[in-house]
Motif scaffolding. Structure first.
Motif, PDB file in Angstrom:
ATOM      1  N   LEU A  37       0.837  -1.197   0.000  1.00 27.76           N
ATOM      2  CA  LEU A  37       0.000   0.000   0.000  1.00 27.76           C
ATOM      3  C   LEU A  37       0.878   1.256   0.000  1.00 27.76           C
ATOM      4  O   LEU A  37       0.586   2.220  -0.703  1.00 27.76           O
ATOM      5  CB  LEU A  37      -0.913  -0.010   1.236  1.00 27.76           C
ATOM      6  N   THR A  38       1.969   1.203   0.756  1.00 20.82           N
ATOM      7  CA  THR A  38       2.900   2.337   0.830  1.00 20.82           C
ATOM      8  C   THR A  38       3.535   2.613  -0.530  1.00 20.82           C
ATOM      9  O   THR A  38       3.645   3.771  -0.950  1.00 20.82           O
ATOM     10  CB  THR A  38       3.998   2.059   1.879  1.00 20.82           C
ATOM     11  N   GLU A  39       3.906   1.547  -1.211  1.00 18.53           N
ATOM     12  CA  GLU A  39       4.513   1.690  -2.541  1.00 18.53           C
ATOM     13  C   GLU A  39       3.510   2.299  -3.522  1.00 18.53           C
ATOM     14  O   GLU A  39       3.853   3.200  -4.297  1.00 18.53           O
ATOM     15  CB  GLU A  39       4.973   0.320  -3.037  1.00 18.53           C
ATOM     16  N   LEU A  40       2.276   1.811  -3.477  1.00 21.10           N
ATOM     17  CA  LEU A  40       1.229   2.364  -4.345  1.00 21.10           C
ATOM     18  C   LEU A  40       1.012   3.841  -4.025  1.00 21.10           C
ATOM     19  O   LEU A  40       0.907   4.660  -4.939  1.00 21.10           O
ATOM     20  CB  LEU A  40      -0.088   1.587  -4.179  1.00 21.10           C
ATOM     21  N   ALA A  41       0.961   4.168  -2.748  1.00 24.35           N
ATOM     22  CA  ALA A  41       0.751   5.556  -2.330  1.00 24.35           C
ATOM     23  C   ALA A  41       1.830   6.463  -2.908  1.00 24.35           C
ATOM     24  O   ALA A  41       1.531   7.526  -3.467  1.00 24.35           O
ATOM     25  CB  ALA A  41       0.746   5.646  -0.801  1.00 24.35           C
ATOM     26  N   GLU A  42       3.089   6.034  -2.787  1.00 20.02           N
ATOM     27  CA  GLU A  42       4.208   6.834  -3.302  1.00 20.02           C
ATOM     28  C   GLU A  42       4.126   6.990  -4.810  1.00 20.02           C
ATOM     29  O   GLU A  42       4.291   8.091  -5.342  1.00 20.02           O
ATOM     30  CB  GLU A  42       5.534   6.194  -2.898  1.00 20.02           C
ATOM     31  N   VAL A  46      -0.896   9.446  -3.742  1.00 17.73           N
ATOM     32  CA  VAL A  46      -2.079   9.430  -2.879  1.00 17.73           C
ATOM     33  C   VAL A  46      -1.577   9.060  -1.487  1.00 17.73           C
ATOM     34  O   VAL A  46      -0.653   8.262  -1.360  1.00 17.73           O
ATOM     35  CB  VAL A  46      -3.100   8.374  -3.372  1.00 17.73           C
ATOM     36  N   THR A  47      -2.184   9.609  -0.446  1.00 17.49           N
ATOM     37  CA  THR A  47      -1.698   9.295   0.901  1.00 17.49           C
ATOM     38  C   THR A  47      -2.047   7.851   1.272  1.00 17.49           C
ATOM     39  O   THR A  47      -3.043   7.295   0.803  1.00 17.49           O
ATOM     40  CB  THR A  47      -2.304  10.228   1.970  1.00 17.49           C
ATOM     41  N   VAL A  48      -1.221   7.273   2.119  1.00 18.47           N
ATOM     42  CA  VAL A  48      -1.471   5.918   2.615  1.00 18.47           C
ATOM     43  C   VAL A  48      -2.813   5.885   3.350  1.00 18.47           C
ATOM     44  O   VAL A  48      -3.575   4.920   3.230  1.00 18.47           O
ATOM     45  CB  VAL A  48      -0.333   5.433   3.547  1.00 18.47           C
ATOM     46  N   THR A  68      -7.746   7.387 -11.475  1.00 20.86           N
ATOM     47  CA  THR A  68      -6.837   7.374 -12.627  1.00 20.86           C
ATOM     48  C   THR A  68      -5.412   7.034 -12.192  1.00 20.86           C
ATOM     49  O   THR A  68      -4.758   6.167 -12.800  1.00 20.86           O
ATOM     50  CB  THR A  68      -6.850   8.744 -13.340  1.00 20.86           C
ATOM     51  N   ALA A  69      -4.941   7.696 -11.135  1.00 23.05           N
ATOM     52  CA  ALA A  69      -3.578   7.475 -10.649  1.00 23.05           C
ATOM     53  C   ALA A  69      -3.388   6.033 -10.186  1.00 23.05           C
ATOM     54  O   ALA A  69      -2.379   5.391 -10.510  1.00 23.05           O
ATOM     55  CB  ALA A  69      -3.256   8.447  -9.517  1.00 23.05           C
ATOM     56  N   ILE A  70      -4.358   5.508  -9.434  1.00 24.08           N
ATOM     57  CA  ILE A  70      -4.274   4.123  -8.946  1.00 24.08           C
ATOM     58  C   ILE A  70      -4.253   3.149 -10.117  1.00 24.08           C
ATOM     59  O   ILE A  70      -3.419   2.241 -10.168  1.00 24.08           O
ATOM     60  CB  ILE A  70      -5.450   3.807  -7.995  1.00 24.08           C
ATOM     61  N   CYS A  71      -5.155   3.351 -11.061  1.00 22.99           N
ATOM     62  CA  CYS A  71      -5.234   2.443 -12.215  1.00 22.99           C
ATOM     63  C   CYS A  71      -3.980   2.502 -13.077  1.00 22.99           C
ATOM     64  O   CYS A  71      -3.530   1.472 -13.579  1.00 22.99           O
ATOM     65  CB  CYS A  71      -6.478   2.749 -13.044  1.00 22.99           C
ATOM     66  N   ARG A  72      -3.408   3.682 -13.230  1.00 27.30           N
ATOM     67  CA  ARG A  72      -2.173   3.799 -14.033  1.00 27.30           C
ATOM     68  C   ARG A  72      -1.038   3.037 -13.372  1.00 27.30           C
ATOM     69  O   ARG A  72      -0.291   2.322 -14.046  1.00 27.30           O
ATOM     70  CB  ARG A  72      -1.802   5.262 -14.232  1.00 27.30           C
ATOM     71  N   VAL A  73      -0.907   3.177 -12.051  1.00 24.29           N
ATOM     72  CA  VAL A  73       0.176   2.489 -11.339  1.00 24.29           C
ATOM     73  C   VAL A  73      -0.041   0.979 -11.353  1.00 24.29           C
ATOM     74  O   VAL A  73       0.902   0.212 -11.552  1.00 24.29           O
ATOM     75  CB  VAL A  73       0.307   3.012  -9.889  1.00 24.29           C
ATOM     76  N   LEU A  74      -1.278   0.554 -11.155  1.00 24.33           N
ATOM     77  CA  LEU A  74      -1.563  -0.881 -11.088  1.00 24.33           C
ATOM     78  C   LEU A  74      -1.761  -1.515 -12.464  1.00 24.33           C
ATOM     79  O   LEU A  74      -1.849  -2.732 -12.574  1.00 24.33           O
ATOM     80  CB  LEU A  74      -2.815  -1.138 -10.227  1.00 24.33           C
ATOM     81  N   GLY A  75      -1.841  -0.697 -13.501  1.00 23.49           N
ATOM     82  CA  GLY A  75      -2.067  -1.224 -14.851  1.00 23.49           C
ATOM     83  C   GLY A  75      -3.411  -1.925 -14.952  1.00 23.49           C
ATOM     84  O   GLY A  75      -3.510  -3.018 -15.500  1.00 23.49           O
TER      85      GLY A  75
END
Length: 87
Positions: A37-42, A46-48, A68-75
């Motif tokens: 979760l921390t890695e995704l946040a960074e 987005v804050t943890v 959008t940001a979450i989906c881009r990071v997670l593909g």
């Protein structure tokens, strides 16, 4: 002088169970990618705390920019992250 103390409004009822049936699959997506979760946040900016609220199903809303940001990071697509629980 004496101050009048206003009583606070009674707590609003827990609406989550009643008004929505959205399930968040962040745990599964993170696990599948070996990401914390921390890695995704960074990576997503987005804050943890906000991600934790989302992950635990306590979010009342999600900004499209956050999604959008979450989906881009997670593909992934929003439909991979969210679904509507059957009643």
């Amino acid at each position: 002088g004496r101050r009048l103390i206003r009583s606070r409004r009674p707590q609003e009822p827990e609406e989550d169970e009643e008004l929505h049936a959205i399930e968040v699959h962040l745990d599964a997506l993170l696990a599948a990618r070996g990401m914390t979760l921390t890695e995704l946040a960074e990576r997503a900016g987005v804050t943890v705390v906000n991600l934790s609220v989302l992950k635990n199903g306590r979010a009342r809303a999600v900004r499209f920019s956050t999604l959008t940001a979450i989906c881009r990071v997670l593909g992934c697509q929003p439909g991979d992250l969210l679904s509507v629980r059957d009643v």
